[in-house]
Design a protein around this motif. Structure first.
Motif, PDB file in Angstrom:
ATOM      1  N   ASP A  97       9.719  -1.747  -3.708  1.00 12.75           N
ATOM      2  CA  ASP A  97       9.196  -1.895  -5.063  1.00 12.75           C
ATOM      3  C   ASP A  97       7.826  -2.540  -5.085  1.00 12.75           C
ATOM      4  OD1 ASP A  97      11.177  -0.677  -6.307  1.00 12.75           O
ATOM      5  OD2 ASP A  97      12.109  -2.452  -7.192  1.00 12.75           O
TER       6      ASP A  97
ATOM      7  N   PRO B  76       5.050  -2.987  -2.595  1.00 16.02           N
ATOM      8  CA  PRO B  76       4.562  -2.699  -1.238  1.00 16.02           C
ATOM      9  C   PRO B  76       3.513  -3.702  -0.798  1.00 16.02           C
ATOM     10  CG  PRO B  76       3.632  -1.170  -2.829  1.00 16.02           C
ATOM     11  CD  PRO B  76       4.653  -1.979  -3.566  1.00 16.02           C
TER      12      PRO B  76
ATOM     13  N   GLU C 217      -5.626  -6.540   3.959  1.00 14.79           N
ATOM     14  CA  GLU C 217      -5.742  -7.294   2.704  1.00 14.79           C
ATOM     15  C   GLU C 217      -6.923  -8.278   2.791  1.00 14.79           C
ATOM     16  OE1 GLU C 217      -1.961  -8.544   1.267  1.00 14.79           O
ATOM     17  OE2 GLU C 217      -2.822  -9.867  -0.240  1.00 14.79           O
TER      18      GLU C 217
ATOM     19  N   LEU D  38     -12.459   2.801  -0.065  1.00 14.69           N
ATOM     20  CA  LEU D  38     -12.220   2.441  -1.475  1.00 14.69           C
ATOM     21  C   LEU D  38     -12.973   3.387  -2.405  1.00 14.69           C
ATOM     22  CD1 LEU D  38     -12.425  -1.436  -1.951  1.00 14.69           C
ATOM     23  CD2 LEU D  38     -10.480   0.066  -2.391  1.00 14.69           C
TER      24      LEU D  38
ATOM     25  N   VAL E 111      -5.198  -1.168  -6.495  1.00 14.93           N
ATOM     26  CA  VAL E 111      -5.304  -1.833  -5.183  1.00 14.93           C
ATOM     27  C   VAL E 111      -6.076  -3.146  -5.322  1.00 14.93           C
ATOM     28  CG1 VAL E 111      -6.391  -1.657  -2.909  1.00 14.93           C
ATOM     29  CG2 VAL E 111      -5.077   0.266  -3.808  1.00 14.93           C
TER      30      VAL E 111
ATOM     31  N   ARG F  34      -4.058  -5.783  -7.261  1.00 22.28           N
ATOM     32  CA  ARG F  34      -2.905  -6.312  -6.508  1.00 22.28           C
ATOM     33  C   ARG F  34      -3.332  -7.112  -5.289  1.00 22.28           C
ATOM     34  NH1 ARG F  34       0.402  -8.911  -5.430  1.00 22.28           N
ATOM     35  NH2 ARG F  34       2.448  -8.562  -4.516  1.00 22.28           N
ATOM     36  N   PHE F  35      -4.262  -6.573  -4.516  1.00 26.78           N
ATOM     37  CA  PHE F  35      -4.512  -7.166  -3.198  1.00 26.78           C
ATOM     38  C   PHE F  35      -5.799  -7.996  -3.117  1.00 26.78           C
ATOM     39  CE2 PHE F  35      -1.825  -3.434  -2.375  1.00 26.78           C
ATOM     40  CZ  PHE F  35      -0.717  -4.125  -1.914  1.00 26.78           C
TER      41      PHE F  35
ATOM     42  N   LYS G 159       3.927   1.053 -10.064  1.00 33.34           N
ATOM     43  CA  LYS G 159       4.512   1.117  -8.712  1.00 33.34           C
ATOM     44  C   LYS G 159       4.192   2.445  -8.034  1.00 33.34           C
ATOM     45  CE  LYS G 159       8.399  -1.978  -9.646  1.00 33.34           C
ATOM     46  NZ  LYS G 159       9.833  -2.039  -9.920  1.00 33.34           N
TER      47      LYS G 159
ATOM     48  N   LEU H  83       0.575   2.712  -7.109  1.00 35.43           N
ATOM     49  CA  LEU H  83       0.232   1.816  -6.016  1.00 35.43           C
ATOM     50  C   LEU H  83       0.748   2.383  -4.690  1.00 35.43           C
ATOM     51  CD1 LEU H  83      -1.250  -0.813  -5.550  1.00 35.43           C
ATOM     52  CD2 LEU H  83       0.898  -2.029  -5.827  1.00 35.43           C
ATOM     53  N   HIS H  84       1.952   2.931  -4.723  1.00 31.67           N
ATOM     54  CA  HIS H  84       2.493   3.568  -3.512  1.00 31.67           C
ATOM     55  C   HIS H  84       1.571   4.681  -3.026  1.00 31.67           C
ATOM     56  CE1 HIS H  84       6.317   1.814  -2.378  1.00 31.67           C
ATOM     57  NE2 HIS H  84       6.560   1.595  -3.671  1.00 31.67           N
TER      58      HIS H  84
ATOM     59  N   LEU I 284      -1.588   3.263  -1.539  1.00 30.82           N
ATOM     60  CA  LEU I 284      -1.396   2.693  -0.194  1.00 30.82           C
ATOM     61  C   LEU I 284      -1.197   3.793   0.838  1.00 30.82           C
ATOM     62  CD1 LEU I 284       0.630  -0.593  -0.675  1.00 30.82           C
ATOM     63  CD2 LEU I 284      -1.771  -0.081  -0.941  1.00 30.82           C
TER      64      LEU I 284
ATOM     65  N   LEU J 153      -4.548   4.934   1.626  1.00 28.88           N
ATOM     66  CA  LEU J 153      -5.256   3.966   2.468  1.00 28.88           C
ATOM     67  C   LEU J 153      -4.780   4.051   3.916  1.00 28.88           C
ATOM     68  CD1 LEU J 153      -5.506   0.558   0.537  1.00 28.88           C
ATOM     69  CD2 LEU J 153      -7.368   1.984   1.344  1.00 28.88           C
ATOM     70  N   ARG J 154      -3.449   4.001   4.066  1.00 32.75           N
ATOM     71  CA  ARG J 154      -2.892   3.996   5.426  1.00 32.75           C
ATOM     72  C   ARG J 154      -3.216   5.289   6.170  1.00 32.75           C
ATOM     73  NH1 ARG J 154       1.306   0.123   6.066  1.00 32.75           N
ATOM     74  NH2 ARG J 154       1.835  -0.917   4.114  1.00 32.75           N
TER      75      ARG J 154
ATOM     76  N   VAL K 272      -9.421   3.099   8.338  1.00 31.48           N
ATOM     77  CA  VAL K 272      -8.829   1.767   8.199  1.00 31.48           C
ATOM     78  C   VAL K 272      -7.874   1.455   9.341  1.00 31.48           C
ATOM     79  CG1 VAL K 272      -9.002   1.823   5.689  1.00 31.48           C
ATOM     80  CG2 VAL K 272      -6.869   2.485   6.776  1.00 31.48           C
TER      81      VAL K 272
END
Lengths: 151, 184, 148
Positions: free
Chosen positions: A7, A9, A16, B124, B135, B138-139, B160, B163-164, B167, B170-171, B176
């Protein structure tokens, strides 16, 4: 599967940190901001202490001192507002900004001028902010007038 | 200890004249306020001014008639103040007050520098703006998911899922890779 | 008689002090403010929306405006013009224009209001269109709605 992790992540710590570094204040900036805000806070709280009695005084006096201060601030604010000039424009400029002559300054006046500025056909008399040229800033000034509360 | 007091408690104390409470609020929120100001203006010198103005406005609001009473985080309260001050700064400078444009210009400038920061800036820059904002909230700013939902007026589920997706993007970007932990 | 008057005066002062002091009598939890966002949407039908101005007033509930953000991405993504004095009040005039070519039509979110709400009642807003124009500066009929 960890439901909470799913939920909310997480990013790898290094990623970060890297993201944070992009926008973090640099050491010199942090110091300058600290000094500026500390100065403002000191002036603010010093001014309060001059207006308010000390902590040993009864809440009654404190309350009325607060109220008196509020009245003073409101009165001063009102005076400043009445005297204030919006974005460098005087009240009589409002009439000058009424481009379409419909009796009020609204966004259409600003839009009309912005279009003329873009086409290079804006007349010199629409130098609303009086800086010697007619440009997008004049349209901006009219828009500011258009949304002014109490105008 | 100030670090244990909530924002609402510190605001209440500062409004009552406790200078230390204000200092604690400032220390707690300084870095993200600057970060948001920088993203909103795209310029470091203006970000400094905007961050200062935001805290000065907070000081003034502490004394406003009726006072300032917070029930939760100060972040949701400060965010629009920072954004508005950034808009004022852009207009003063004769620029279009678009935060998105300011951020993209900032990222473009970082992207030409050497090092890992440039790669991150490019990644980004390539994210859809909706995902990018999430992102960053949140971060970088450290907002909780519920705070983001409240701030952006989005359903929590939407936050959510976006954001998933962000990410995952990003991953999946090879630029990165150097930032990913072995278990990441 | 004098004593009775003194008692009445003392009682009145006590009530005033209690009512005016936040530190002595903190507000009950349900009176503490919360924050909410409201979208300002304009429907220009088939006409491209290039300029708009609306006036919004909180008509019920206890609400204060604390912030204004822009609308959907595109022509009106930037926050509109507004008077900062409108913040912490119940009335605001918003306006924006765009001379570009990528203009929205139909229903468009042109701004978002951030509101501090006091009490349990949901605030309601009345909005009226002051002016709206299409790309060529021609006045157009639009409708406006403010919704959570």
């Amino acid at each position: 599967m960890d439901r909470r992790r799913e939920d909310d992540p997480k990013l790898p710590a290094s990623l970060e940190t890297g993201l944070g570094e992009l926008f973090r204040p640099r050491a010199g900036e942090r110091t300058e901001l600290d000094q500026r805000v500390a100065r403002a806070a000191r002036e603010h709280f010093d001014a309060r202490r001059r207006v308010l009695p000390g902590p040993g005084n009864p809440p009654f006096a404190r309350t009325w001192a607060l109220r008196a201060a509020a009245v003073l601030v409101l009165a001063l604010g009102g005076w400043v507002l009445v005297r204030s000039i919006s974005n460098g424009l005087r009240t009589q400029d409002v009439a000058r900004a009424d481009r379409d002559g419909n009796g009020r300054v609204d966004v259409l006046d600003a839009f009309q001028l912005a279009r003329e500025v873009e086409r290079g056909v804006a007349e010199a008399r629409w130098d609303v902010d009086g800086n010697g040229r007619v440009d997008r800033e004049d349209a901006h000034a009219i828009a500011v007038l258009a949304v002014r509360i109490g105008s | 200890m100030d670090s244990e007091r909530t924002d609402a408690e510190l605001v209440r104390a500062a409004a009552a004249g406790d200078e230390g409470a204000f200092d604690a609020l400032y220390a707690r929120h300084r870095d993200w306020v600057f970060a948001l100001a920088l993203r909103s203006t795209g310029r470091r010198d203006e970000a400094l001014d905007v961050a200062q103005e935001a805290f000065v406005e907070l000081l003034e609001r502490l004394d406003s008639p009726g006072g300032l009473v917070l029930t939760g985080s100060l972040r949701a309260y400060l965010r629009p103040i920072v954004r508005h001050r950034a808009i004022d700064a852009a207009r003063r400078a004769g620029r279009e007050p678009r935060a998105e444009t300011a951020l993209e210009e900032l990222l473009d400038r970082v992207a030409v520098e050497a090092g890992g920061a440039a790669d991150l800036a490019r990644v980004l820059r390539g994210l859809p703006s909706e995902q990018r904002e999430l992102v960053l909230l949140r971060f970088v700013d450290g907002f909780e998911l519920a705070e983001i939902a409240e701030t952006l007026a989005l359903p929590l589920g939407t936050v959510k899922s976006r954001l998933h997706q962000a990410l995952a993007n990003l991953r999946g970007d090879p630029r990165v890779a150097r930032f990913l932990d072995p278990e990441g | 008689m004098k004593r009775a008057l003194a008692i009445v005066a003392l009682l009145a002062l006590t009530v005033l002090v209690l009512a005016g002091s936040r530190t002595v009598a903190p507000a009950p939890a349900q009176d503490e403010p919360r924050f909410a966002a409201y979208d300002v949407c304009i429907d220009s039908g088939s006409a491209p929306l290039a300029a708009w101005q609306v006036e919004i007033v909180a008509s019920s509930g206890r609400a204060k405006l604390v912030g204004v953000e822009g609308g959907d991405a595109g022509a009106f993504a930037a926050p509109p013009y507004y008077d900062p004095k409108a913040l912490m009040s119940e009335r605001i005039v918003l306006a924006a224009f765009d001379t570009g070519s990528a203009l929205p039509s139909g229903r468009t979110r042109v701004a978002r209001l951030h509101v501090e709400v006091q009490g349990a009642a949901e605030p309601r807003f009345e909005a009226r269109v002051v002016a709206a124009a299409s790309r060529d500066g021609r006045t157009i009929d639009v409708s406006v709605e403010v919704r959570p």
